[in-house]
Write a protein that holds these residues in place. Structure first.
Motif, short mmCIF file in Angstrom:
data_model
loop_
_atom_site.label_atom_id
_atom_site.label_comp_id
_atom_site.label_asym_id
_atom_site.label_seq_id
_atom_site.Cartn_x
_atom_site.Cartn_y
_atom_site.Cartn_z
N HIS A 1 -57.42 73.25 -8.13
CA HIS A 1 -58.15 73.55 -9.37
C HIS A 1 -58.89 74.88 -9.29
O HIS A 1 -59.79 75.13 -10.08
CB HIS A 1 -59.14 72.42 -9.71
N LEU B 1 -67.28 55.34 -2.97
CA LEU B 1 -68.44 54.44 -3.11
C LEU B 1 -68.07 53.20 -3.89
O LEU B 1 -68.68 52.13 -3.73
CB LEU B 1 -69.56 55.16 -3.88
N ALA B 2 -67.10 53.36 -4.81
CA ALA B 2 -66.80 52.26 -5.74
C ALA B 2 -65.29 52.22 -5.99
O ALA B 2 -64.60 53.20 -5.74
CB ALA B 2 -67.54 52.53 -7.05
N VAL C 1 -60.96 79.23 -12.08
CA VAL C 1 -60.75 77.79 -11.90
C VAL C 1 -59.74 77.33 -12.95
O VAL C 1 -59.48 78.04 -13.93
CB VAL C 1 -62.05 76.97 -12.05
N PHE D 1 -59.32 72.31 -18.21
CA PHE D 1 -58.49 71.26 -18.82
C PHE D 1 -57.51 71.93 -19.77
O PHE D 1 -57.83 72.94 -20.41
CB PHE D 1 -59.38 70.23 -19.52
N GLU D 2 -56.33 71.38 -19.83
CA GLU D 2 -55.22 71.87 -20.63
C GLU D 2 -54.66 73.18 -20.10
O GLU D 2 -53.91 73.87 -20.78
CB GLU D 2 -55.62 72.03 -22.11
N ALA E 1 -59.95 59.56 -9.50
CA ALA E 1 -58.50 59.39 -9.77
C ALA E 1 -58.22 59.33 -11.27
O ALA E 1 -57.36 58.56 -11.72
CB ALA E 1 -57.98 58.14 -9.06
C1 BV8 Z 1 -52.67 69.91 -17.11
C2 BV8 Z 1 -61.91 72.71 -12.37
C3 BV8 Z 1 -50.54 70.48 -17.92
C4 BV8 Z 1 -62.94 73.20 -13.33
C5 BV8 Z 1 -61.09 70.58 -13.19
C6 BV8 Z 1 -54.59 66.26 -23.51
C7 BV8 Z 1 -54.20 67.58 -23.61
C8 BV8 Z 1 -53.91 68.36 -22.48
C9 BV8 Z 1 -54.03 67.80 -21.21
C10 BV8 Z 1 -54.44 66.48 -21.14
C11 BV8 Z 1 -54.71 65.70 -22.25
N1 BV8 Z 1 -55.10 64.46 -21.83
C12 BV8 Z 1 -55.07 64.42 -20.49
C13 BV8 Z 1 -54.65 65.63 -20.06
C14 BV8 Z 1 -54.46 66.04 -18.69
C15 BV8 Z 1 -55.80 66.55 -18.19
C16 BV8 Z 1 -56.58 65.35 -17.68
O1 BV8 Z 1 -56.19 64.76 -16.69
N2 BV8 Z 1 -57.67 64.99 -18.38
C17 BV8 Z 1 -58.48 63.86 -17.93
C18 BV8 Z 1 -59.94 64.08 -18.35
C19 BV8 Z 1 -57.89 62.59 -18.54
N3 BV8 Z 1 -55.48 67.45 -17.09
C20 BV8 Z 1 -55.37 68.75 -17.33
O2 BV8 Z 1 -55.61 69.28 -18.40
C21 BV8 Z 1 -54.84 69.55 -16.14
N4 BV8 Z 1 -53.79 70.42 -16.58
O3 BV8 Z 1 -52.51 68.74 -17.36
O4 BV8 Z 1 -51.73 70.91 -17.35
C22 BV8 Z 1 -50.77 70.56 -19.39
C23 BV8 Z 1 -51.10 71.79 -19.93
C24 BV8 Z 1 -51.31 71.87 -21.29
C25 BV8 Z 1 -51.19 70.72 -22.09
C26 BV8 Z 1 -50.88 69.47 -21.50
C27 BV8 Z 1 -50.69 69.39 -20.15
C28 BV8 Z 1 -55.96 70.42 -15.57
C29 BV8 Z 1 -56.97 69.51 -14.89
C30 BV8 Z 1 -57.94 70.40 -14.09
C31 BV8 Z 1 -59.26 70.45 -14.80
N5 BV8 Z 1 -60.23 71.17 -13.95
N6 BV8 Z 1 -61.92 71.26 -12.39
C32 BV8 Z 1 -64.31 72.94 -12.80
O5 BV8 Z 1 -64.48 72.32 -11.75
O6 BV8 Z 1 -65.25 73.40 -13.48
S1 BV8 Z 1 -61.10 68.88 -13.13
C33 BV8 Z 1 -62.53 68.32 -12.47
O7 BV8 Z 1 -62.34 66.89 -12.40
C34 BV8 Z 1 -62.79 68.74 -11.04
O8 BV8 Z 1 -61.76 69.49 -10.45
C35 BV8 Z 1 -62.90 67.40 -10.35
O9 BV8 Z 1 -62.61 67.48 -9.03
C36 BV8 Z 1 -61.87 66.66 -11.10
C37 BV8 Z 1 -61.72 65.21 -10.88
O10 BV8 Z 1 -62.99 64.67 -10.82
P1 BV8 Z 1 -63.42 64.07 -9.38
O11 BV8 Z 1 -63.31 65.16 -8.36
O12 BV8 Z 1 -62.65 62.83 -9.12
O13 BV8 Z 1 -64.94 63.80 -9.61
P2 BV8 Z 1 -65.57 62.58 -10.44
O14 BV8 Z 1 -66.98 62.93 -10.73
O15 BV8 Z 1 -64.64 62.20 -11.55
O16 BV8 Z 1 -65.53 61.37 -9.39
C38 BV8 Z 1 -66.32 61.43 -8.22
C39 BV8 Z 1 -65.90 60.25 -7.37
O17 BV8 Z 1 -66.61 60.31 -6.13
C40 BV8 Z 1 -66.23 58.90 -8.00
O18 BV8 Z 1 -65.12 58.03 -7.84
C41 BV8 Z 1 -67.41 58.39 -7.15
O19 BV8 Z 1 -67.40 56.98 -7.01
C42 BV8 Z 1 -67.13 59.04 -5.83
N7 BV8 Z 1 -68.30 59.28 -4.98
C43 BV8 Z 1 -69.55 59.64 -5.36
N8 BV8 Z 1 -70.33 59.81 -4.27
C44 BV8 Z 1 -69.53 59.58 -3.18
C45 BV8 Z 1 -68.25 59.23 -3.63
N9 BV8 Z 1 -67.23 58.93 -2.80
C46 BV8 Z 1 -67.50 58.97 -1.47
N10 BV8 Z 1 -68.71 59.30 -0.96
C47 BV8 Z 1 -69.74 59.60 -1.77
N11 BV8 Z 1 -70.94 59.91 -1.25
#
Ligand code: BV8
Ligand code: ZN
Length: 251
Positions: A128, A223-224, A167, A170-171, A199
């Motif tokens: 990313h 964590l969960a 970076v 999204f999209e 995930a």
């Molecule tokens: C793509 C960089 C092809 C920026 C990030 C509609 C239209 C277009 C696309 C989509 C759409 N619907 C869905 C999509 C696909 C979309 C997507 O997946 N959306 C999600 C919201 C459903 N994906 C995209 O758009 C990707 N590109 O699909 O291209 C395309 C192109 C055009 C049109 C269609 C398709 C691009 C995705 C990349 C986005 N950029 N980051 C920035 O950082 O500012 S994503 C962002 O979320 C970060 O990278 C982050 O890493 C990522 C995932 O989040 P997590 O890392 O998992 O973090 P989160 O807070 O969610 O979870 C933390 C976890 O840690 C929890 O589980 C918690 O329990 C746990 N935790 C907490 N403390 C601890 C712990 N675990 C262990 N120890 C601890 N102490």
């Protein structure tokens, strides 16, 4: 009488350690959770809002187009936070695992914080992008600006156009010089460690199914429970900064 949960965790740690002892090719997928114990917020924890905005609404090309000031305020705040944090024992445990496995180890990270490299990880695929890098929206010039504060609307010294964080929003497509290597590493691995990710974001989260489709064993550290938990072989529930050093110590 020891708490049954800790017995369960103890058994799971032993199981994961014996699994890791027997493999040569390991891939790791990390998310924001591994950086929590360094003091960085996750994306979706505790409401996952920034100034009332969902990250999915700020980290997009349309948001940048509509209000570059708002988006740069979001990223300059995160860059400033990065200047105050350092890698935690979870990051260092992955450095030790890489030293043990050498070229059999690939670290795929969704994080843009650069803490894995700061800890000493070598083979890191930042799918990313990286918040310390900026990219010119005009001439494409890409610069590593560390975590120095940038102007509110930083401009390119070469062509004067507006700079953006390097970076993946999204999209936006994932970098085509990184993503195929991440897919390959996950397809070839015998064990995939999934650490600190909800995930939810694709295609990153799809790497978990890809590993499983090639009969890799999946170990989750979180964590969960997450949407991936039902499909993993071993789920280690607890903080990565505690469980990863414990796991690596058992190898
Ligand atoms: C793509 C960089 C092809 C920026 C990030 C509609 C239209 C277009 C696309 C989509 C759409 N619907 C869905 C999509 C696909 C979309 C997507 O997946 N959306 C999600 C919201 C459903 N994906 C995209 O758009 C990707 N590109 O699909 O291209 C395309 C192109 C055009 C049109 C269609 C398709 C691009 C995705 C990349 C986005 N950029 N980051 C920035 O950082 O500012 S994503 C962002 O979320 C970060 O990278 C982050 O890493 C990522 C995932 O989040 P997590 O890392 O998992 O973090 P989160 O807070 O969610 O979870 C933390 C976890 O840690 C929890 O589980 C918690 O329990 C746990 N935790 C907490 N403390 C601890 C712990 N675990 C262990 N120890 C601890 N102490
Ligand atoms: Zn330029």
């Amino acid at each position: 009488m020891p708490d049954p949960a800790s017995n369960e965790l103890e058994n799971a740690l032993e199981q994961a350690a014996s699994l890791l002892r027997g493999v040569r090719r390991v891939a790791v997928l990390t998310g924001a959770g591994i950086s929590v114990e360094s003091g960085l917020a996750t994306f979706r924890g505790a409401g996952g809002l920034w100034e009332g905005h969902r990250v999915e609404d700020v980290a997009t090309p349309r948001a940048f187009e509509a209000d570059p000031n708002l988006v740069w305020r979001f990223y300059n705040l995160r860059r400033a936070n990065l200047a105050t944090v350092k890698p935690n024992p979870g990051h260092f445990a992955l450095v030790q695992l890489e030293q043990r496995l050498r070229d059999g180890f690939t670290l795929v990270t969704q994080n843009v914080d650069g803490l894995h490299q700061l800890a000493g990880s070598k083979n890191v695929l930042e799918i990313h992008g990286a918040i310390r890098r900026v990219r010119c929206t005009g001439c494409g010039l890409t610069l590593d600006r560390g975590v120095d504060p940038l102007a509110d609307l930083p401009k390119c010294a070469q062509c004067g156009a507006l700079l953006r964080p390097d970076v993946v929003w999204f999209e936006e497509m994932l970098p085509d010089h990184v993503w195929p290597n991440a897919e390959l590493a996950v397809k070839r691995c015998q064990c995939l460690l999934v650490i600190g990710t909800s995930a939810l974001v694709y295609p990153a989260a799809g790497l978990i199914d890809k590993a499983r489709s090639r009969d890799a064993k999946i170990v989750e550290v979180n964590l969960a429970p997450t949407p991936a938990t039902a499909g993993v072989d071993i789920a280690l529930q607890g903080p990565a900064g505690i469980l990863l050093p414990d796991l690596i110590k058992r190898l």
